[in-house]
Design a protein around this motif. Sequence first.
Motif, PDB file in Angstrom:
ATOM      1  N   GLY A 163       1.117  -1.229   0.035  1.00 32.71           N
ATOM      2  CA  GLY A 163      -0.211  -0.168  -0.008  1.00 32.71           C
ATOM      3  C   GLY A 163       1.139   1.270  -0.368  1.00 32.71           C
ATOM      4  N   ARG A 164      -0.136   2.502   0.046  1.00 31.60           N
ATOM      5  CA  ARG A 164       0.698   3.485  -0.902  1.00 31.60           C
ATOM      6  C   ARG A 164      -0.160   4.968  -0.070  1.00 31.60           C
ATOM      7  N   ALA A 165       0.260   5.405   1.331  1.00 32.83           N
ATOM      8  CA  ALA A 165      -0.412   6.773   2.235  1.00 32.83           C
ATOM      9  C   ALA A 165       0.454   7.807   2.124  1.00 32.83           C
ATOM     10  N   PRO A 166      -0.288   8.699   2.104  1.00 38.37           N
ATOM     11  CA  PRO A 166       0.170  10.673   2.511  1.00 38.37           C
ATOM     12  C   PRO A 166       0.260  10.329   4.466  1.00 38.37           C
ATOM     13  N   MET A 167       1.691  11.217   4.457  1.00 37.27           N
ATOM     14  CA  MET A 167       2.226  11.152   5.342  1.00 37.27           C
ATOM     15  C   MET A 167       0.689  12.495   6.413  1.00 37.27           C
ATOM     16  N   ILE A 168       0.596  12.646   7.116  1.00 33.35           N
ATOM     17  CA  ILE A 168      -0.596  13.585   7.149  1.00 33.35           C
ATOM     18  C   ILE A 168      -0.066  14.640   9.508  1.00 33.35           C
ATOM     19  N   GLN A 169      -1.176  15.479   9.470  1.00 32.76           N
ATOM     20  CA  GLN A 169      -0.553  15.454  10.716  1.00 32.76           C
ATOM     21  C   GLN A 169      -1.419  15.075  11.460  1.00 32.76           C
ATOM     22  N   GLN A 170      -2.042  13.769  11.697  1.00 32.91           N
ATOM     23  CA  GLN A 170      -2.437  13.093  13.079  1.00 32.91           C
ATOM     24  C   GLN A 170      -2.309  13.500  14.207  1.00 32.91           C
ATOM     25  N   PRO A 172      -0.954  16.358  17.664  1.00 34.99           N
ATOM     26  CA  PRO A 172      -1.242  17.743  17.699  1.00 34.99           C
ATOM     27  C   PRO A 172      -0.122  18.287  17.089  1.00 34.99           C
ATOM     28  N   ASN A 173      -0.107  19.620  16.705  1.00 33.46           N
ATOM     29  CA  ASN A 173       1.067  20.660  16.834  1.00 33.46           C
ATOM     30  C   ASN A 173       2.415  20.690  17.580  1.00 33.46           C
ATOM     31  N   ASP A 174       3.327  19.931  17.093  1.00 34.57           N
ATOM     32  CA  ASP A 174       5.051  20.119  18.401  1.00 34.57           C
ATOM     33  C   ASP A 174       5.691  21.518  17.464  1.00 34.57           C
ATOM     34  N   TYR A 175       6.486  21.471  18.287  1.00 33.68           N
ATOM     35  CA  TYR A 175       7.921  22.844  18.098  1.00 33.68           C
ATOM     36  C   TYR A 175       8.190  22.090  16.536  1.00 33.68           C
ATOM     37  N   ILE A 176       8.772  21.339  15.864  1.00 33.25           N
ATOM     38  CA  ILE A 176       8.738  21.022  14.856  1.00 33.25           C
ATOM     39  C   ILE A 176       7.938  19.933  14.651  1.00 33.25           C
ATOM     40  N   VAL A 177       7.629  19.631  13.158  1.00 35.34           N
ATOM     41  CA  VAL A 177       6.899  19.090  12.183  1.00 35.34           C
ATOM     42  C   VAL A 177       7.145  17.944  12.369  1.00 35.34           C
ATOM     43  N   THR A 178       6.137  17.201  12.795  1.00 33.07           N
ATOM     44  CA  THR A 178       5.530  15.731  12.578  1.00 33.07           C
ATOM     45  C   THR A 178       4.927  15.307  12.377  1.00 33.07           C
ATOM     46  N   LEU A 179       4.940  13.969  11.298  1.00 31.28           N
ATOM     47  CA  LEU A 179       3.477  13.800   9.856  1.00 31.28           C
ATOM     48  C   LEU A 179       3.830  11.924  10.128  1.00 31.28           C
ATOM     49  N   SER A 180       2.156  11.175  10.308  1.00 28.05           N
ATOM     50  CA  SER A 180       2.131  10.478  10.113  1.00 28.05           C
ATOM     51  C   SER A 180       1.146   9.600   9.698  1.00 28.05           C
ATOM     52  N   ASN A 181       0.961   8.491   9.654  1.00 24.38           N
ATOM     53  CA  ASN A 181      -0.293   7.964   9.143  1.00 24.38           C
ATOM     54  C   ASN A 181      -0.349   6.688   9.818  1.00 24.38           C
ATOM     55  N   THR A 182      -1.568   5.550   9.651  1.00 25.98           N
ATOM     56  CA  THR A 182      -1.637   4.541  10.313  1.00 25.98           C
ATOM     57  C   THR A 182      -2.428   3.528   9.350  1.00 25.98           C
ATOM     58  N   MET A 183      -1.610   2.337   9.479  1.00 23.17           N
ATOM     59  CA  MET A 183      -2.294   1.240   7.922  1.00 23.17           C
ATOM     60  C   MET A 183      -2.247   0.499   8.578  1.00 23.17           C
ATOM     61  N   ALA A 184      -3.079  -0.264   7.694  1.00 17.71           N
ATOM     62  CA  ALA A 184      -4.144  -1.640   7.789  1.00 17.71           C
ATOM     63  C   ALA A 184      -2.531  -2.763   7.117  1.00 17.71           C
ATOM     64  N   THR A 185      -2.060  -3.375   7.808  1.00 17.42           N
ATOM     65  CA  THR A 185      -0.655  -3.958   6.836  1.00 17.42           C
ATOM     66  C   THR A 185      -1.076  -5.467   7.397  1.00 17.42           C
ATOM     67  N   GLY A 186      -0.991  -5.975   7.939  1.00 16.83           N
ATOM     68  CA  GLY A 186      -1.268  -7.686   8.872  1.00 16.83           C
ATOM     69  C   GLY A 186      -0.206  -7.759   9.128  1.00 16.83           C
ATOM     70  N   ARG A 187      -0.410  -8.836   9.749  1.00 21.57           N
ATOM     71  CA  ARG A 187       0.634  -9.333  10.652  1.00 21.57           C
ATOM     72  C   ARG A 187       2.088  -9.841   9.986  1.00 21.57           C
ATOM     73  N   GLY A 188       3.528  -9.858  10.560  1.00 23.58           N
ATOM     74  CA  GLY A 188       4.611  -9.988   9.608  1.00 23.58           C
ATOM     75  C   GLY A 188       5.489  -8.794   9.831  1.00 23.58           C
ATOM     76  N   THR A 189       6.311  -9.229   8.587  1.00 29.27           N
ATOM     77  CA  THR A 189       7.510  -8.637   8.886  1.00 29.27           C
ATOM     78  C   THR A 189       7.074  -7.622   7.532  1.00 29.27           C
ATOM     79  N   VAL A 190       7.461  -6.029   7.888  1.00 27.92           N
ATOM     80  CA  VAL A 190       6.413  -4.965   7.309  1.00 27.92           C
ATOM     81  C   VAL A 190       7.431  -4.398   7.007  1.00 27.92           C
ATOM     82  N   VAL A 191       8.263  -4.136   5.438  1.00 30.35           N
ATOM     83  CA  VAL A 191       8.971  -2.927   4.719  1.00 30.35           C
ATOM     84  C   VAL A 191       8.391  -1.830   4.469  1.00 30.35           C
ATOM     85  N   PHE A 192       8.670  -0.323   5.182  1.00 30.79           N
ATOM     86  CA  PHE A 192       8.092   0.828   5.018  1.00 30.79           C
ATOM     87  C   PHE A 192       9.083   1.346   3.707  1.00 30.79           C
TER      88      PHE A 192
END
Length: 220
Positions: A163-170, A172-192
């Motif tokens: 899969g592929r997804a945008p990294m977003i502002q999930q 609260p704002n911090d003093y630097i940019v921290t972006l993230s996303n939560t993905m349903a990858t299934g169990r196992g070894t996942v390469v990102f």
Amino acid sequence: MRLRLSLLAAGVAGALLASVGTARAVPVDQIAAVRSALESAAMPISNQTAESVALAVERLVTNTPRYNYFPRSVRLTEGASQPFLYDTVAANCLPAGFGEHNDSIGIARAIAGPARDESLPDPVIAPGTVNVFFSALNTAMSSPLQNDHLEVAWVNLATMQSGRAPMIQQRPNDYIVTLSNTMATGRGTVVFVVFGSVLDSTSRALPPCDFAPVVGVVQA
């Protein structure tokens, strides 16, 4: 999607190999080689991205110590984070005063479920899901309105789902940019792979921070 991820991984590997041993003054032909490798991976690229790749590799081959940074906007009460394989770099994108070369260091981590992060809109990270977060050091706070162009792609080696997804502002704002996303990858070894750019809201006259792709191998 699997083909694009294969190209993406090949492009990252080619870019890193093309950049090994280069100095900070990256020759034009080396930049062209890195650019070509990233283009084949269908990633957003620029000459600045190519220089960022070279700097990231330079940090690796010179054994530059990694940054011990964890964002305040991640509040884990259950579970643990898994670091990506290396710190990445965005070349020459910060205002004067953030070091000799004004580069931003990017730090990526993943939280595999079951876990709980109280700063997320839905704190529960269920089994078979992974939250990936990326911090761009020395950049000012992010905003949903900033239109950051940072993405994450993944492939589960146990199931070959991807899969592929945008990294977003999930969070609260911090003093630097921290972006993230939560993905349903299934169990196992996942390469990102996290790639793309973020904006520094205090440096409107400067280009976006174009980061070298950063790879993580996560046990989900």
